[in-house]
Design a protein around this motif. Structure first.
Motif, PDB file in Angstrom:
ATOM      1  N   VAL A 193      -0.909   2.451  -8.373  1.00 47.56           N
ATOM      2  CA  VAL A 193      -0.494   1.272  -8.177  1.00 47.56           C
ATOM      3  C   VAL A 193       0.585   0.823  -9.247  1.00 47.56           C
ATOM      4  O   VAL A 193       1.736   0.252  -8.955  1.00 47.56           O
ATOM      5  N   ASN A 194       0.219   1.226 -10.620  1.00 52.54           N
ATOM      6  CA  ASN A 194       1.161   1.007 -11.781  1.00 52.54           C
ATOM      7  C   ASN A 194       2.678   1.433 -11.353  1.00 52.54           C
ATOM      8  O   ASN A 194       3.898   1.272 -11.662  1.00 52.54           O
ATOM      9  N   ASP A 195       2.576   2.879 -10.724  1.00 54.77           N
ATOM     10  CA  ASP A 195       3.860   3.452 -10.034  1.00 54.77           C
ATOM     11  C   ASP A 195       4.708   2.783  -9.413  1.00 54.77           C
ATOM     12  O   ASP A 195       5.863   2.509  -9.415  1.00 54.77           O
ATOM     13  N   ILE A 196       3.902   2.139  -8.116  1.00 56.60           N
ATOM     14  CA  ILE A 196       4.889   1.649  -7.431  1.00 56.60           C
ATOM     15  C   ILE A 196       5.209   0.256  -7.389  1.00 56.60           C
ATOM     16  O   ILE A 196       6.008  -0.300  -7.090  1.00 56.60           O
ATOM     17  N   GLU A 235       4.784  -4.933  -4.120  1.00 55.53           N
ATOM     18  CA  GLU A 235       3.465  -5.632  -4.085  1.00 55.53           C
ATOM     19  C   GLU A 235       2.519  -4.786  -3.288  1.00 55.53           C
ATOM     20  O   GLU A 235       2.765  -4.099  -2.343  1.00 55.53           O
ATOM     21  N   PRO A 236       1.469  -4.269  -4.121  1.00 49.15           N
ATOM     22  CA  PRO A 236       0.642  -3.241  -3.395  1.00 49.15           C
ATOM     23  C   PRO A 236       0.068  -4.071  -2.197  1.00 49.15           C
ATOM     24  O   PRO A 236      -0.367  -5.143  -2.492  1.00 49.15           O
ATOM     25  N   LEU A 237      -0.278  -3.161  -1.314  1.00 51.38           N
ATOM     26  CA  LEU A 237      -0.741  -3.548  -0.046  1.00 51.38           C
ATOM     27  C   LEU A 237      -2.248  -2.794   0.078  1.00 51.38           C
ATOM     28  O   LEU A 237      -3.363  -3.429   0.249  1.00 51.38           O
ATOM     29  N   PHE A 238      -2.227  -1.783   0.327  1.00 49.41           N
ATOM     30  CA  PHE A 238      -3.673  -0.824   0.602  1.00 49.41           C
ATOM     31  C   PHE A 238      -3.592   0.331  -0.323  1.00 49.41           C
ATOM     32  O   PHE A 238      -2.636   0.978  -0.801  1.00 49.41           O
ATOM     33  N   PHE A 239      -4.753   1.041  -0.257  1.00 44.71           N
ATOM     34  CA  PHE A 239      -5.105   2.042  -1.226  1.00 44.71           C
ATOM     35  C   PHE A 239      -6.237   3.010  -0.303  1.00 44.71           C
ATOM     36  O   PHE A 239      -6.874   2.384   0.395  1.00 44.71           O
ATOM     37  N   LEU A 240      -6.020   4.208  -0.631  1.00 41.04           N
ATOM     38  CA  LEU A 240      -6.698   5.449  -0.025  1.00 41.04           C
ATOM     39  C   LEU A 240      -7.459   6.325  -1.241  1.00 41.04           C
ATOM     40  O   LEU A 240      -6.535   6.749  -2.017  1.00 41.04           O
ATOM     41  N   ASP A 241      -8.617   6.725  -1.130  1.00 44.17           N
ATOM     42  CA  ASP A 241      -9.355   7.588  -2.293  1.00 44.17           C
ATOM     43  C   ASP A 241      -9.757   8.874  -1.317  1.00 44.17           C
ATOM     44  O   ASP A 241     -10.019   9.097  -0.355  1.00 44.17           O
ATOM     45  N   PHE A 273      -4.095   7.393  -3.146  1.00 42.84           N
ATOM     46  CA  PHE A 273      -2.973   6.994  -2.564  1.00 42.84           C
ATOM     47  C   PHE A 273      -2.565   5.665  -2.291  1.00 42.84           C
ATOM     48  O   PHE A 273      -3.612   4.927  -1.747  1.00 42.84           O
ATOM     49  N   ALA A 274      -1.400   5.035  -2.848  1.00 40.81           N
ATOM     50  CA  ALA A 274      -1.324   3.437  -2.600  1.00 40.81           C
ATOM     51  C   ALA A 274       0.018   3.364  -1.750  1.00 40.81           C
ATOM     52  O   ALA A 274       1.067   4.221  -2.094  1.00 40.81           O
ATOM     53  N   VAL A 275       0.013   2.145  -1.189  1.00 39.60           N
ATOM     54  CA  VAL A 275       1.225   1.809  -0.253  1.00 39.60           C
ATOM     55  C   VAL A 275       1.487   0.052  -0.576  1.00 39.60           C
ATOM     56  O   VAL A 275       0.641  -0.612  -0.741  1.00 39.60           O
ATOM     57  N   GLY A 276       2.488   0.081  -1.150  1.00 38.49           N
ATOM     58  CA  GLY A 276       3.125  -1.233  -1.472  1.00 38.49           C
ATOM     59  C   GLY A 276       4.499  -1.704  -0.528  1.00 38.49           C
ATOM     60  O   GLY A 276       4.848  -0.987   0.379  1.00 38.49           O
ATOM     61  N   ILE A 277       5.127  -2.865  -0.517  1.00 37.84           N
ATOM     62  CA  ILE A 277       5.959  -3.327   0.061  1.00 37.84           C
ATOM     63  C   ILE A 277       7.037  -4.151  -0.813  1.00 37.84           C
ATOM     64  O   ILE A 277       6.492  -5.062  -1.685  1.00 37.84           O
TER      65      ILE A 277
END
Length: 344
Positions: free
Chosen positions: A89-92, A98-104, A156-160
């Motif tokens: 999250v800190n990377d994006i 804005e962080p949206l979702f995460f998978l582990d 793995f994180a995805v933001g927008i």
């Protein structure tokens, strides 16, 4: 008697039990946009297209590294997942996203449902702090590849972010910009192979050793979760023009600050302005480590570095203080090709 999958070391029933344990942990991370539930083949997230004129998805992936060895030795697994979320999250956030979702993804030698649940508890807590939903993941039991009490963890994180609001230091940082920093919570999740060499080989300490200078035992200090910077960074990017952001991870200040800088500009850093935690000075002393090696391996008390126009720096600092976030002014952008100059 016919063989079963369990005879090879893989316990499907333990996997089913894990899913039961983690479902409520995952549910607490849900936010607007989540339209799937646990148990499907994929996670679904609906974008709010009205919120962005030109929406751009931003992704990041990372693990925790050999900090996991500390968790194994202490048999404490409820914070390490937070580190995994933080590293992604800190990377994006550095792009203004804005962080949206995460998978582990967790792989282990022996699936113990209660231990896996502790790990996911940390992931879920990190997602809550990061403002992202945990919408999927995978746990793999791999006997023969991992020892029974060991596991690996990745995320793995995805933001927008709106395309016109992407933070790109290489385009926007200018000579004369002020360099501000947000403190780390400690060693974070980098350099632990070096940490373990210093502590275990050079000093022959164990993780239960109480260290007077830090007021706790080594294990507790080293397992402090990596700080997640969603709240201060999203607040800053909404209120101010931020010219660039660097997440200080492996490689320390020397490697990570130049990643945001345009060619021909250098970050001139006064390290006396950094509130370096005692654990770093102890590691340096115990390992007889050169100063440059410390600053090119560890964060040295700095989690995030960001760049703003000189004429708004006081307003930025006041905003952060008002939301109870500590901030240091640590330097200025100057002409040069060194990338980073550290003044001691």
């Amino acid at each position: 008697m016919s063989l079963t999958y369990k005879d090879s070391g893989v316990d499907k029933e333990a996997g089913y039990e894990e899913v039961k344990l983690i479902k409520p942990l995952i549910k607490k991370t849900y936010r607007d946009g989540v339209i799937s539930d646990i148990g499907g083949f994929s996670g679904l997230f609906e974008l709010n297209k009205d919120k962005y004129e030109k929406p751009v998805l931003v992704s990041g992936t990372d693990g925790v590294g050999t900090k996991l060895k500390i968790a194994f030795e202490l048999d404490k697994h409820d914070t390490i997942g937070e580190d995994c979320v933080a590293m992604c999250v800190n990377d994006i956030l550095c792009q203004g996203a804005e962080p949206l979702f995460f998978l582990d993804y967790i792989s282990t030698g022996k699936l113990v449902p209660e231990k896996m649940s502790e790990i996911v508890e940390g992931v879920a807590n990190g997602c809550v702090k990061g403002g992202c939903a945990l919408i999927g993941g995978e746990t793999a039991e791999m006997p023969g590849l991992y020892e029974e009490n060991e596991y690996d963890l990745a995320g793995f994180a995805v933001g927008i972010v709106d395309k016109d609001k992407i933070i790109d230091g290489k385009k926007n940082i200018k000579e004369g910009d002020a360099i501000l920093a947000l403190p780390s919570s400690g060693v974070h999740s980098n350099g632990f192979s070096f940490v373990r060499k210093i502590i275990f080989e050079e000093k022959d300490y164990d993780l239960y050793k109480f260290i007077d200078e830090i007021g706790t035992d080594l294990g507790t200090e080293l397992l402090k979760p990596t700080k997640i910077y969603t709240k201060p960074l999203l607040g800053l990017t909404k209120k101010f023009e931020i010219n660039g952001i660097s997440h200080i991870t492996g490689g320390g200040l020397y490697e990570n600050i130049p990643r945001a800088l345009p060619k021909g500009l250098t970050a001139n850093i006064d390290v006396s302005k950094i509130n370096t935690q005692k654990i770093f000075t102890l590691l340096q002393e115990w390992g007889k480590v050169d100063v440059k090696e410390m600053y090119s391996t560890f964060n040295m008390g700095v989690g995030i570095v960001f760049f703003v126009n000189e004429n708004i720096k006081e307003e930025v600092k006041k905003y952060l203080n008002d939301i109870e976030e500590e901030v240091f002014e640590i330097g200025k952008v100057i002409k040069g090709d060194e990338g980073v100059i550290l003044c001691h």
